[in-house]
Structures are given as structure tokens and as C-alpha cells.
Design a protein around this motif. Sequence first.
Motif, PDB file in Angstrom:
ATOM      1  N   MET A   1       0.853  -1.198   0.000  1.00 54.44           N
ATOM      2  CA  MET A   1       0.000   0.000   0.000  1.00 54.44           C
ATOM      3  C   MET A   1       0.890   1.250   0.000  1.00 54.44           C
ATOM      4  O   MET A   1       1.791   1.383   0.838  1.00 54.44           O
ATOM      5  N   ILE A   2       0.665   2.145  -0.948  1.00 50.93           N
ATOM      6  CA  ILE A   2       1.473   3.358  -1.050  1.00 50.93           C
ATOM      7  C   ILE A   2       0.877   4.449  -0.156  1.00 50.93           C
ATOM      8  O   ILE A   2      -0.267   4.858  -0.346  1.00 50.93           O
ATOM      9  N   ASN A   3       1.671   4.899   0.794  1.00 51.75           N
ATOM     10  CA  ASN A   3       1.239   5.959   1.702  1.00 51.75           C
ATOM     11  C   ASN A   3       1.833   7.278   1.206  1.00 51.75           C
ATOM     12  O   ASN A   3       2.947   7.655   1.565  1.00 51.75           O
ATOM     13  N   ALA A   4       1.093   7.970   0.330  1.00 51.62           N
ATOM     14  CA  ALA A   4       1.595   9.207  -0.265  1.00 51.62           C
ATOM     15  C   ALA A   4       0.428  10.013  -0.813  1.00 51.62           C
ATOM     16  O   ALA A   4      -0.632   9.461  -1.123  1.00 51.62           O
ATOM     17  N   THR A   5       0.628  11.325  -0.910  1.00 52.35           N
ATOM     18  CA  THR A   5      -0.401  12.198  -1.496  1.00 52.35           C
ATOM     19  C   THR A   5       0.131  12.987  -2.680  1.00 52.35           C
ATOM     20  O   THR A   5      -0.639  13.505  -3.461  1.00 52.35           O
ATOM     21  N   ARG A   6       1.484  13.098  -2.786  1.00 49.73           N
ATOM     22  CA  ARG A   6       2.102  13.796  -3.908  1.00 49.73           C
ATOM     23  C   ARG A   6       3.099  12.872  -4.587  1.00 49.73           C
ATOM     24  O   ARG A   6       3.649  11.964  -3.949  1.00 49.73           O
ATOM     25  N   LEU A   7       3.358  13.107  -5.852  1.00 52.14           N
ATOM     26  CA  LEU A   7       4.284  12.254  -6.595  1.00 52.14           C
ATOM     27  C   LEU A   7       5.680  12.254  -5.978  1.00 52.14           C
ATOM     28  O   LEU A   7       6.332  11.215  -5.881  1.00 52.14           O
ATOM     29  N   PHE A   8       6.154  13.425  -5.543  1.00 48.27           N
ATOM     30  CA  PHE A   8       7.514  13.478  -5.019  1.00 48.27           C
ATOM     31  C   PHE A   8       7.650  12.850  -3.632  1.00 48.27           C
ATOM     32  O   PHE A   8       8.751  12.756  -3.079  1.00 48.27           O
ATOM     33  N   ASP A   9       6.548  12.353  -3.066  1.00 46.81           N
ATOM     34  CA  ASP A   9       6.646  11.592  -1.816  1.00 46.81           C
ATOM     35  C   ASP A   9       7.408  10.286  -2.032  1.00 46.81           C
ATOM     36  O   ASP A   9       7.799   9.623  -1.067  1.00 46.81           O
ATOM     37  N   CYS A  10       7.633   9.913  -3.301  1.00 44.74           N
ATOM     38  CA  CYS A  10       8.438   8.716  -3.570  1.00 44.74           C
ATOM     39  C   CYS A  10       9.857   8.878  -3.018  1.00 44.74           C
ATOM     40  O   CYS A  10      10.520   7.884  -2.692  1.00 44.74           O
ATOM     41  N   ILE A  11      10.314  10.120  -2.875  1.00 47.48           N
ATOM     42  CA  ILE A  11      11.650  10.376  -2.312  1.00 47.48           C
ATOM     43  C   ILE A  11      11.707   9.844  -0.879  1.00 47.48           C
ATOM     44  O   ILE A  11      12.668   9.167  -0.486  1.00 47.48           O
ATOM     45  N   ARG A  12      10.677  10.153  -0.104  1.00 47.99           N
ATOM     46  CA  ARG A  12      10.622   9.671   1.289  1.00 47.99           C
ATOM     47  C   ARG A  12      10.545   8.141   1.321  1.00 47.99           C
ATOM     48  O   ARG A  12      11.232   7.490   2.110  1.00 47.99           O
ATOM     49  N   VAL A  13       9.721   7.564   0.447  1.00 46.97           N
ATOM     50  CA  VAL A  13       9.553   6.110   0.403  1.00 46.97           C
ATOM     51  C   VAL A  13      10.878   5.430   0.059  1.00 46.97           C
ATOM     52  O   VAL A  13      11.262   4.422   0.671  1.00 46.97           O
ATOM     53  N   GLN A  14      11.599   5.991  -0.920  1.00 49.22           N
ATOM     54  CA  GLN A  14      12.888   5.407  -1.332  1.00 49.22           C
ATOM     55  C   GLN A  14      13.930   5.507  -0.218  1.00 49.22           C
ATOM     56  O   GLN A  14      14.749   4.602  -0.045  1.00 49.22           O
ATOM     57  N   ALA A  15      13.897   6.617   0.519  1.00 54.22           N
ATOM     58  CA  ALA A  15      14.891   6.832   1.586  1.00 54.22           C
ATOM     59  C   ALA A  15      14.787   5.761   2.668  1.00 54.22           C
ATOM     60  O   ALA A  15      15.775   5.454   3.355  1.00 54.22           O
ATOM     61  N   GLU A  16      13.605   5.169   2.786  1.00 53.39           N
ATOM     62  CA  GLU A  16      13.408   4.131   3.791  1.00 53.39           C
ATOM     63  C   GLU A  16      14.045   2.802   3.385  1.00 53.39           C
ATOM     64  O   GLU A  16      14.303   1.943   4.233  1.00 53.39           O
ATOM     65  N   ALA A  17      14.286   2.620   2.083  1.00 56.97           N
ATOM     66  CA  ALA A  17      14.924   1.386   1.591  1.00 56.97           C
ATOM     67  C   ALA A  17      15.843   1.730   0.418  1.00 56.97           C
ATOM     68  O   ALA A  17      15.552   1.405  -0.732  1.00 56.97           O
ATOM     69  N   PRO A  18      16.949   2.425   0.665  1.00 57.94           N
ATOM     70  CA  PRO A  18      17.834   2.877  -0.414  1.00 57.94           C
ATOM     71  C   PRO A  18      18.494   1.718  -1.161  1.00 57.94           C
ATOM     72  O   PRO A  18      18.716   0.650  -0.591  1.00 57.94           O
ATOM     73  N   VAL A  19      18.773   1.954  -2.457  1.00 58.36           N
ATOM     74  CA  VAL A  19      19.463   0.957  -3.274  1.00 58.36           C
ATOM     75  C   VAL A  19      20.631   1.629  -3.997  1.00 58.36           C
ATOM     76  O   VAL A  19      20.668   2.853  -4.155  1.00 58.36           O
ATOM     77  N   ASN A  20      21.562   0.811  -4.465  1.00 59.39           N
ATOM     78  CA  ASN A  20      22.747   1.356  -5.142  1.00 59.39           C
ATOM     79  C   ASN A  20      22.530   1.625  -6.626  1.00 59.39           C
ATOM     80  O   ASN A  20      23.361   2.260  -7.267  1.00 59.39           O
ATOM     81  N   ASN A  21      21.425   1.089  -7.161  1.00 59.97           N
ATOM     82  CA  ASN A  21      21.180   1.245  -8.600  1.00 59.97           C
ATOM     83  C   ASN A  21      19.739   1.679  -8.871  1.00 59.97           C
ATOM     84  O   ASN A  21      19.020   1.033  -9.620  1.00 59.97           O
ATOM     85  N   LEU A  22      19.347   2.784  -8.269  1.00 57.75           N
ATOM     86  CA  LEU A  22      17.984   3.286  -8.448  1.00 57.75           C
ATOM     87  C   LEU A  22      17.739   3.671  -9.907  1.00 57.75           C
ATOM     88  O   LEU A  22      16.767   3.237 -10.531  1.00 57.75           O
TER      89      LEU A  22
ATOM     90  N   GLU B   1      -2.675  14.231  -7.485  1.00 58.98           N
ATOM     91  CA  GLU B   1      -3.715  13.243  -7.176  1.00 58.98           C
ATOM     92  C   GLU B   1      -4.106  12.445  -8.408  1.00 58.98           C
ATOM     93  O   GLU B   1      -4.305  11.225  -8.330  1.00 58.98           O
ATOM     94  N   ASN B   2      -4.242  13.119  -9.562  1.00 58.26           N
ATOM     95  CA  ASN B   2      -4.603  12.424 -10.803  1.00 58.26           C
ATOM     96  C   ASN B   2      -3.647  11.270 -11.077  1.00 58.26           C
ATOM     97  O   ASN B   2      -4.066  10.114 -11.211  1.00 58.26           O
ATOM     98  N   ILE B   3      -2.373  11.602 -11.173  1.00 57.75           N
ATOM     99  CA  ILE B   3      -1.369  10.597 -11.559  1.00 57.75           C
ATOM    100  C   ILE B   3      -1.172   9.574 -10.450  1.00 57.75           C
ATOM    101  O   ILE B   3      -1.069   8.364 -10.708  1.00 57.75           O
ATOM    102  N   LEU B   4      -1.145  10.038  -9.203  1.00 57.36           N
ATOM    103  CA  LEU B   4      -0.903   9.130  -8.078  1.00 57.36           C
ATOM    104  C   LEU B   4      -2.044   8.121  -7.911  1.00 57.36           C
ATOM    105  O   LEU B   4      -1.818   6.974  -7.510  1.00 57.36           O
ATOM    106  N   SER B   5      -3.265   8.515  -8.235  1.00 54.37           N
ATOM    107  CA  SER B   5      -4.381   7.559  -8.156  1.00 54.37           C
ATOM    108  C   SER B   5      -4.148   6.413  -9.131  1.00 54.37           C
ATOM    109  O   SER B   5      -4.448   5.248  -8.828  1.00 54.37           O
ATOM    110  N   ASN B   6      -3.614   6.716 -10.308  1.00 55.50           N
ATOM    111  CA  ASN B   6      -3.282   5.684 -11.293  1.00 55.50           C
ATOM    112  C   ASN B   6      -2.129   4.819 -10.811  1.00 55.50           C
ATOM    113  O   ASN B   6      -2.135   3.599 -10.976  1.00 55.50           O
TER     114      ASN B   6
END
Length: 602
Positions: free
Chosen positions: A1-22, A200-205
Motif C-alpha cells: 500500500m502506497i502511503n503518499a499524497t504527492r508524486l515526489f513523496d516517492c523520495i521519502r519512500v525510497q529513503a526508507e529502503a535505499p538501493v545502489n542502482n535506483l 492526485e490524478n497521476i498518483l491515483s493511477n
Amino acid sequence: MINATRLFDCIRVQAEAPVNNLLNAKQNGEWKAYGTAEVHDKINQLAVSLLRMGVSAHDGTTEGRDKIALICSGRPEWLITDLAVQQIGAILVPLYPNTSNKELEQILNSAEVKCIFIGNKELCSKIAEISPNVPSLKWIFSFDRVDGCKHWEELLNPFTTEEYRQLQQISSGVRADQVSTIIYTSGTAGTPKGVMLTHENILSNVKACTEVLTEIPLREKKALSFLPLNHIFEKMCTYIYLFNGFSIYYAENMDTIGANMKEVKPYIFTAVPRLLEKVFERIMQEGQKLKGIKKKIFFTAINLAEQYEIKTGWWYQIKLAIADMLVFSKWRQAIGGNVKAIIVGSSACPVRLERIFTAAKMTVLEGYGLTETSPVIAVNRYSKNQRKYGTVGPLLKGVEVKIDGDGEILCKGPNVMRGYYKDPAMTALVLQDGWFHTGDIGELDQGYFLKITDRKKEIFKTSGGKYVAPLPIENRMKESLFIEQMMVIGAERKFTAALIVPSFTNLKLWCQQNKIAYLSNESIVENPMVISFYQSIIDSYNPEFNHVEQVKKFVLLPVEWTIEGGELTPTSKMKRRVILEKYKVEIEKIYTDETNEFTVMH
């Protein structure tokens, strides 16, 4: 389940599980990986630099917020720029690299673009040519190093704690209902329209499509990207990857996709039907070169794949398993060996190809939508009971559809755009009582699977008053290996006819087998034996349609329709008006030459 309201919230989500080859791209012939921390640093540095330059959200209205344009092929810098622009509340205006100078100038002036980021030297020259005619444009930066153009790394500088605090304060104030991007669609005719899409438009998709993605058995979260990122289909899928811990690899260009797949070994990628057609064409070329028993095995496997989910039962499954071991496994290895799913959109995919690739354990999931719907309305699923060939699948979660009285598909949901930028009249025309009028004709098969039957504007009436829907005819006949492109015509004419671009690769093989000299495309489309051959193809399909829909005459054209030639939109849809105008002489010949059953272009 994605807990976000804006597209750039993906930055916070990624920071929780960083990878070397994003994010990954080729540099000097070698793959360079950008890790999560590096990507985030660049995003923040660019965002702060834009604030220093005076780029801002101003009064928060769509009209008042600064617009940043971006024109380049897919690469890590594209996403870094997109996320930086989002964080400061500005609006991204992405553009196709192959957009004409005239259209570019129109769009940049319409959006009053303040700053533009460019990919390479060629694009720098293009923008330099039109920039004097765009008074709002203040800054031009390029991702490649180009003489006379500022390099984007000039903006990637350290920032102070206070500047970072200011950035965080601004980004926290960006609302989900604010416009994130304005995507200009050239469409098949007319002036480009700026589609305003909110977070919201894009994130709902993104959220709804993530549920579709979880059905696919992926051992590694690795995707190859090669479609234009300014196309909402590829952009939305990219955010699915970003929110779900995928590593994204960018193909060098369209010519290196095959080689890049072998190197990257992706598990999933997005494509347009045209790409699958080209891939299958190459597969068939290799098959034609085989001899004896190997050739027989190859074409037996193709025949089995064409019947996928038509024929079932244990005997069919045994034969399919043997075909997989001898033939299909080699196809998979040719594109890395890991591909589980191919997500297809933008235009109708031939059912024959869907069956063949899916039978080869590379499941084709065709979906449907528009830029105005962020984009997905419906999509076929990985599970067999949620997938039906000839349809674009079940509706996406949260999306409503109803079929209007004239058959038009209407859509309502959180994915529907805010409207067209600076065009309230056009917005009111397509958005009525919350329902978006797609312009497509369709039906709900079994009340569940959405089926597209035609474009509302493309249905025409013959001079006898009979209606003809060209799309089903074109899609069916293009399943022939020998028809590359086709446009059915006949508006206000006595009968239905067609313009046909042969698949010249397959036609050459046929000519070799039939001992016909192939000197050039121009000469071969005039060859009586070739014309008779195409007549036999048309005759084999015509009985599937009613009398008024049957193609009575056709013209063979020696040149493929392309984006560069002006016959196709940047998303490879036919510009029917352009094609009609370009070939008006040939069309008139079809309808004035009463003696011939067919005609060719001279």
C-alpha cells in the motif's frame, strides 16, 4: 500500500529502503548506476538552485506558478528534474524531442515557460532557433555538454541548512490537488492542447496500477525504460517503479533496445504495439532462414502460440511445452531471459501478437487510457480470469465508465484531468457533469471487460448513408505479416477502400520465394503479382465484415508513415487528415478508375 499524497513523496519512500542502482544509464559505453542517496542529493541541489534563480509557485494558482520545460529522451536527469520542479511547486512542461519547431514555439509561449532543460546538441540547436520568439524564456540548460549552452551541473551545488529548511517548507505546502504537470497533446489534428494533471490524478493511477503489478511474479524489481518519459503512460509507469523499489535502466536509444535488454535482463517493460510488431518481424525473418526440420518446428510453434487460450487441454499443453523448450525459450534468452510481462498501451495491439508473446511466457498486458485520464482507464491483468484478448481488460480500481447513447466511452474518477490549460471552452466540451468524454467508441464485454471498437471522430458515412468504423478493419487486416500500416477510407464515397503500406521486410522474402525481382519499394508495389497477392490477403479478411465495410479497392504505398514524415503523431497514431491530404491524388484514382479492382501508386 502506497502511503503518499504527492508524486515526489516517492523520495521519502525510497529513503526508507535505499538501493545502489535506483537509476541507470549508459555513459561512454558502460552502465553507470545512480544510487538513492546520490539521486536525492541532485534533486535537492537542483531544487534549491531553481529557488535561487527566482523560480517559484508565486500565488499558487496554475496560471501564476512558473513553468519549467523539459525536452530529452529518457535518462536519470529527466526524473531528477521532474522531482526537483515538483518540490518547489513549479509546473513541469515535458516535450517530445521530435516536436516540430513551430509546435515547440506554440507550446513554450502558451505555457509561458521560464526555464528549459535540454538533452543534447541537436535539441540545443532547435531551442536556440526558436528562443528569440519565446519572450518568457530566461534560462536554457543542457544535460550533455554543448558549446554555447549552460550545463545543468552548474546548478548542482551545495546548499545551506537554511536553504534546505526553506525547500522543505515549500514542498510541504504543495497540495495533492495542485497541477503537477501540463502535457501538451498534438493529437491527430489541430493545435496542441495542454492537459493539466494534478499529483492526485497521476498518483491515483500509480496506486491502482501497483495492485495490478503485484500479481506479476518478479524475482527482481528491474525495469527497462525506452518510451518517451513525457508520454503520461511511461511517466506514470515510472512512478510505479519509483514507489515500489524498482531499479530503472534507460535504453541508449530505440536502435539499441535489443542489446540493452540482453545486458540488463529486465523483468518488465512498457511498449507500444509497433515495437512488438517489429520484434516479431525480426523473429519471423530468422525463422524463414531455417531449413528442414528446424523450420518446421519453428512454424509449428508459431501456429500453437496463435491458438493460445483458444485451444486448451492436456495434449495442447504438452505440445506447447515442447514448443517452449525448442523455440520460445530462445526468444526469451534473446531479450535477457527474465521478462515476465510487457505492458502495452498507446494504440491497439494485434490479438495475434498478444497470444504469441503470452504463449511464449512473456505476458502481454494491454491497457487503455488517454493523457486526460492519467492515463489508465482499464488494463488486462496477469491472472487469466482477469484477461481477455480483444479487450483492454477490466476497469482500474476507482475508475468509473459508462457507455453513452452513441456508444462513446465516458470516464469518471480521481484520474480525470483538471482541464485544458487556458482553454475553458474545450474543457467544457469534454468534461460534463464530472464525466470525461473520451472520443472513443466501445462496449463492456460481459459487463466487465472494456472493448474499444473505434474512434468517434473516425467513423465515417459512405455516400450511400452507411456508417463504417475503420479501426476494427485496420486492426484485423494488420494482423497479416505483409501489412505494415493501413488506413481505411470512404467518407462520402461510394465504397470502402484502403491505403496500405506493405511490410517490405516480409514482402522481400515472399518475392525471393516466388522468384520476383525486388529492385525497389517503388517498383515492387506496381508489380502485378504483388498486387494480386495483396488482393488475396484482402479477400481473405473481407468476409469477416459486412458488405459496406469490405475493402473494395486499395492502393499500395512505397513509403512507411513516420513521425518525421508528419503522418504519425509522436505516439505513433495516424494523422488521418494529413494522410488524406498527402495521398489525395492516389485516393481520387481509386474512386475514378472504375475498371480496376485495385490500384497502385505511381
